[in-house]
Design a protein around this motif. Sequence first.
Motif, PDB file in Angstrom:
ATOM      1  N   ASP A   1       8.965   1.015  15.206  1.00 25.71           N
ATOM      2  CA  ASP A   1       7.642   1.548  14.895  1.00 25.71           C
ATOM      3  C   ASP A   1       6.769   0.561  14.126  1.00 25.71           C
ATOM      4  O   ASP A   1       5.913   0.948  13.346  1.00 25.71           O
ATOM      5  CB  ASP A   1       7.741   2.874  14.115  1.00 25.71           C
ATOM      6  CG  ASP A   1       6.947   3.973  14.812  1.00 25.71           C
ATOM      7  OD1 ASP A   1       6.335   3.681  15.853  1.00 25.71           O
ATOM      8  OD2 ASP A   1       6.935   5.102  14.313  1.00 25.71           O
TER       9      ASP A   1
ATOM     10  N   ARG B   1       0.846  -1.210   0.000  1.00 26.70           N
ATOM     11  CA  ARG B   1       0.000   0.000   0.000  1.00 26.70           C
ATOM     12  C   ARG B   1       0.876   1.253   0.000  1.00 26.70           C
ATOM     13  O   ARG B   1       0.554   2.250  -0.636  1.00 26.70           O
ATOM     14  CB  ARG B   1      -0.950   0.013   1.202  1.00 26.70           C
ATOM     15  CG  ARG B   1      -2.061  -1.023   1.169  1.00 26.70           C
ATOM     16  CD  ARG B   1      -2.928  -0.904  -0.086  1.00 26.70           C
ATOM     17  NE  ARG B   1      -3.485   0.418  -0.245  1.00 26.70           N
ATOM     18  CZ  ARG B   1      -3.495   1.108  -1.393  1.00 26.70           C
ATOM     19  NH1 ARG B   1      -2.988   0.587  -2.497  1.00 26.70           N
ATOM     20  NH2 ARG B   1      -4.023   2.310  -1.440  1.00 26.70           N
ATOM     21  N   MET B   2       1.980   1.222   0.745  1.00 24.55           N
ATOM     22  CA  MET B   2       2.869   2.388   0.790  1.00 24.55           C
ATOM     23  C   MET B   2       3.466   2.701  -0.581  1.00 24.55           C
ATOM     24  O   MET B   2       3.886   3.819  -0.836  1.00 24.55           O
ATOM     25  CB  MET B   2       4.006   2.148   1.800  1.00 24.55           C
ATOM     26  CG  MET B   2       3.557   2.256   3.242  1.00 24.55           C
ATOM     27  SD  MET B   2       4.879   1.774   4.367  1.00 24.55           S
ATOM     28  CE  MET B   2       5.953   3.207   4.265  1.00 24.55           C
TER      29      MET B   2
ATOM     30  N   LYS C   1       0.599   9.453  12.618  1.00 24.81           N
ATOM     31  CA  LYS C   1      -0.727   9.367  13.235  1.00 24.81           C
ATOM     32  C   LYS C   1      -0.638   9.699  14.726  1.00 24.81           C
ATOM     33  O   LYS C   1      -1.408  10.497  15.243  1.00 24.81           O
ATOM     34  CB  LYS C   1      -1.293   7.958  13.025  1.00 24.81           C
ATOM     35  CG  LYS C   1      -2.698   7.780  13.554  1.00 24.81           C
ATOM     36  CD  LYS C   1      -3.186   6.364  13.277  1.00 24.81           C
ATOM     37  CE  LYS C   1      -4.552   6.160  13.895  1.00 24.81           C
ATOM     38  NZ  LYS C   1      -5.002   4.757  13.777  1.00 24.81           N
TER      39      LYS C   1
ATOM     40  N   GLU D   1      -3.387  -3.005  15.810  1.00 28.31           N
ATOM     41  CA  GLU D   1      -3.134  -1.689  15.215  1.00 28.31           C
ATOM     42  C   GLU D   1      -2.641  -1.816  13.772  1.00 28.31           C
ATOM     43  O   GLU D   1      -2.957  -0.981  12.910  1.00 28.31           O
ATOM     44  CB  GLU D   1      -2.087  -0.953  16.073  1.00 28.31           C
ATOM     45  CG  GLU D   1      -1.967   0.518  15.730  1.00 28.31           C
ATOM     46  CD  GLU D   1      -0.768   1.177  16.424  1.00 28.31           C
ATOM     47  OE1 GLU D   1      -0.411   0.764  17.550  1.00 28.31           O
ATOM     48  OE2 GLU D   1      -0.202   2.100  15.817  1.00 28.31           O
TER      49      GLU D   1
ATOM     50  N   ILE E   1       4.516   6.213   9.026  1.00 25.64           N
ATOM     51  CA  ILE E   1       3.095   6.548   8.926  1.00 25.64           C
ATOM     52  C   ILE E   1       2.441   6.415  10.309  1.00 25.64           C
ATOM     53  O   ILE E   1       1.568   7.177  10.675  1.00 25.64           O
ATOM     54  CB  ILE E   1       2.411   5.646   7.868  1.00 25.64           C
ATOM     55  CG1 ILE E   1       2.922   6.050   6.474  1.00 25.64           C
ATOM     56  CG2 ILE E   1       0.884   5.734   7.944  1.00 25.64           C
ATOM     57  CD1 ILE E   1       2.421   5.194   5.323  1.00 25.64           C
ATOM     58  N   ARG E   2       2.943   5.455  11.069  1.00 26.09           N
ATOM     59  CA  ARG E   2       2.417   5.264  12.425  1.00 26.09           C
ATOM     60  C   ARG E   2       2.731   6.476  13.304  1.00 26.09           C
ATOM     61  O   ARG E   2       1.889   6.961  14.052  1.00 26.09           O
ATOM     62  CB  ARG E   2       3.048   4.016  13.032  1.00 26.09           C
ATOM     63  CG  ARG E   2       2.492   3.674  14.395  1.00 26.09           C
ATOM     64  CD  ARG E   2       3.243   2.522  14.993  1.00 26.09           C
ATOM     65  NE  ARG E   2       2.602   2.020  16.180  1.00 26.09           N
ATOM     66  CZ  ARG E   2       3.266   1.452  17.189  1.00 26.09           C
ATOM     67  NH1 ARG E   2       4.582   1.327  17.132  1.00 26.09           N
ATOM     68  NH2 ARG E   2       2.620   1.013  18.238  1.00 26.09           N
TER      69      ARG E   2
ATOM     70  N   TYR F   1      -3.459   8.763   2.901  1.00 33.54           N
ATOM     71  CA  TYR F   1      -3.615   8.030   1.640  1.00 33.54           C
ATOM     72  C   TYR F   1      -4.555   8.752   0.680  1.00 33.54           C
ATOM     73  O   TYR F   1      -4.401   8.658  -0.533  1.00 33.54           O
ATOM     74  CB  TYR F   1      -4.103   6.599   1.892  1.00 33.54           C
ATOM     75  CG  TYR F   1      -2.987   5.624   2.224  1.00 33.54           C
ATOM     76  CD1 TYR F   1      -2.409   4.826   1.240  1.00 33.54           C
ATOM     77  CD2 TYR F   1      -2.506   5.497   3.523  1.00 33.54           C
ATOM     78  CE1 TYR F   1      -1.392   3.934   1.533  1.00 33.54           C
ATOM     79  CE2 TYR F   1      -1.484   4.605   3.831  1.00 33.54           C
ATOM     80  CZ  TYR F   1      -0.927   3.822   2.829  1.00 33.54           C
ATOM     81  OH  TYR F   1       0.080   2.944   3.125  1.00 33.54           O
TER      82      TYR F   1
ATOM     83  N   MET G   1      -4.219  -0.248  10.469  1.00 32.04           N
ATOM     84  CA  MET G   1      -3.390   0.586   9.596  1.00 32.04           C
ATOM     85  C   MET G   1      -3.503   0.136   8.134  1.00 32.04           C
ATOM     86  O   MET G   1      -3.659   0.957   7.224  1.00 32.04           O
ATOM     87  CB  MET G   1      -1.939   0.471  10.082  1.00 32.04           C
ATOM     88  CG  MET G   1      -0.977   1.456   9.518  1.00 32.04           C
ATOM     89  SD  MET G   1       0.504   1.443  10.585  1.00 32.04           S
ATOM     90  CE  MET G   1       1.752   1.219   9.378  1.00 32.04           C
TER      91      MET G   1
ATOM     92  N   THR H   1      -4.301   7.910   8.977  1.00 31.67           N
ATOM     93  CA  THR H   1      -3.737   7.155   7.857  1.00 31.67           C
ATOM     94  C   THR H   1      -4.634   7.289   6.629  1.00 31.67           C
ATOM     95  O   THR H   1      -4.154   7.406   5.509  1.00 31.67           O
ATOM     96  CB  THR H   1      -3.577   5.678   8.280  1.00 31.67           C
ATOM     97  OG1 THR H   1      -2.775   5.661   9.470  1.00 31.67           O
ATOM     98  CG2 THR H   1      -2.894   4.847   7.219  1.00 31.67           C
ATOM     99  N   LYS H   2      -5.946   7.298   6.866  1.00 28.93           N
ATOM    100  CA  LYS H   2      -6.879   7.448   5.741  1.00 28.93           C
ATOM    101  C   LYS H   2      -6.657   8.774   5.028  1.00 28.93           C
ATOM    102  O   LYS H   2      -6.608   8.830   3.799  1.00 28.93           O
ATOM    103  CB  LYS H   2      -8.328   7.385   6.238  1.00 28.93           C
ATOM    104  CG  LYS H   2      -8.844   5.976   6.391  1.00 28.93           C
ATOM    105  CD  LYS H   2     -10.312   5.977   6.807  1.00 28.93           C
ATOM    106  CE  LYS H   2     -10.752   4.548   7.074  1.00 28.93           C
ATOM    107  NZ  LYS H   2     -11.936   4.465   7.916  1.00 28.93           N
TER     108      LYS H   2
ATOM    109  N   PRO I   1       3.770  -1.724  14.423  1.00 26.80           N
ATOM    110  CA  PRO I   1       2.696  -1.752  15.421  1.00 26.80           C
ATOM    111  C   PRO I   1       2.305  -3.156  15.879  1.00 26.80           C
ATOM    112  O   PRO I   1       2.563  -4.130  15.168  1.00 26.80           O
ATOM    113  CB  PRO I   1       1.515  -1.094  14.692  1.00 26.80           C
ATOM    114  CG  PRO I   1       1.836  -1.080  13.259  1.00 26.80           C
ATOM    115  CD  PRO I   1       3.305  -1.321  13.087  1.00 26.80           C
TER     116      PRO I   1
ATOM    117  N   ASP J   1      -6.996   1.045   6.917  1.00 30.93           N
ATOM    118  CA  ASP J   1      -7.067   2.497   6.671  1.00 30.93           C
ATOM    119  C   ASP J   1      -6.303   2.888   5.409  1.00 30.93           C
ATOM    120  O   ASP J   1      -6.627   3.870   4.747  1.00 30.93           O
ATOM    121  CB  ASP J   1      -6.477   3.282   7.859  1.00 30.93           C
ATOM    122  CG  ASP J   1      -7.418   3.308   9.040  1.00 30.93           C
ATOM    123  OD1 ASP J   1      -8.586   2.892   8.889  1.00 30.93           O
ATOM    124  OD2 ASP J   1      -6.994   3.738  10.134  1.00 30.93           O
ATOM    125  N   ALA J   2      -5.273   2.100   5.109  1.00 32.04           N
ATOM    126  CA  ALA J   2      -4.454   2.394   3.932  1.00 32.04           C
ATOM    127  C   ALA J   2      -5.121   1.891   2.656  1.00 32.04           C
ATOM    128  O   ALA J   2      -4.569   2.054   1.573  1.00 32.04           O
ATOM    129  CB  ALA J   2      -3.076   1.754   4.091  1.00 32.04           C
ATOM    130  N   GLY J   3      -6.276   1.238   2.810  1.00 33.40           N
ATOM    131  CA  GLY J   3      -7.001   0.755   1.636  1.00 33.40           C
ATOM    132  C   GLY J   3      -6.767  -0.712   1.332  1.00 33.40           C
ATOM    133  O   GLY J   3      -7.278  -1.223   0.339  1.00 33.40           O
TER     134      GLY J   3
END
Lengths: 157, 103
Positions: free
Chosen positions: A97, A33-34, B68, A103, B64-65, B79, A107, B75-76, A99, A110-112
């Motif tokens: 970092d 996704r990144m 937030k 979480e 990204i964490r 993106y 993540m 995060t939404k 998670p 949320d990133a799709g």
Amino acid sequence: MSENESIKKVSIIISKGSLESIYPGLIMANGARMKGIEANVFFTFFGMDAITKKKMNKVKVATVGNPAMGIPTLVGAIPGMSSFATNMMKKQMDELDIPPIPEFIEMISDAGGKIYACLASVDMFKLKDEDFCEQLDGVLTVGDFYDLAAGGQIIFT
Amino acid sequence: MEKLIAGQKVSITSEGYLTDLSQWNKEVAIEIASELGISLNEGHWKIIDFLQKDFKQTGKIPTIRRMKKEGNISTKDLYDLFPEGPLMKACKVAGLTKPVSCV
């Protein structure tokens, strides 16, 4: 596919339930996704522990039958050893970092990235919709999964 | 290599990241963003500000964490605002180096 064509979509299968088996798939999905790559994550068998409310916080490192740990199997079997190794690893991941699993799932979602459970495993473990974390996008048959993965890469972990 | 961005000569990497943050200004950011197909609004600037502030404090690109947790950037939103490679695009617009973290 030509040599330099970029990857557009990955579908990652997470089939095992230990910490060290779940994280690589999650990191690959999030990393996709990144990079702007579409990502589907399909959880099957004990891999589903990563997306069930009861278990997603309790996933542990396998200290038995894991030669890469570098500790004898009998030592690995001592009560508390798996929790100890898990805490060590979680601490190291937190420093980078990375998670905790719940979480991380949030993540990726949320990133799709899309989160799916395997129908056969759901039936086998007698799980219901409410047993899963809210990020679950659906329960799929293997056939559905292949439809979804069509045109992209499939990674089995 | 050097490139003329917003009427200003800046030095960039082969991938288009600025090599010297002191050459960055808002006009440069607007032009880099438009090359990426992004028209900067308030949400984008909040992200750019946090990236630069955090980079100056820690010497590292935040994950990204961290964005937030520390920057209050969902995060939404990240993106949505910088689609298809959010952290890389945001860093490029903010005049920072290419992020190297796997998360």
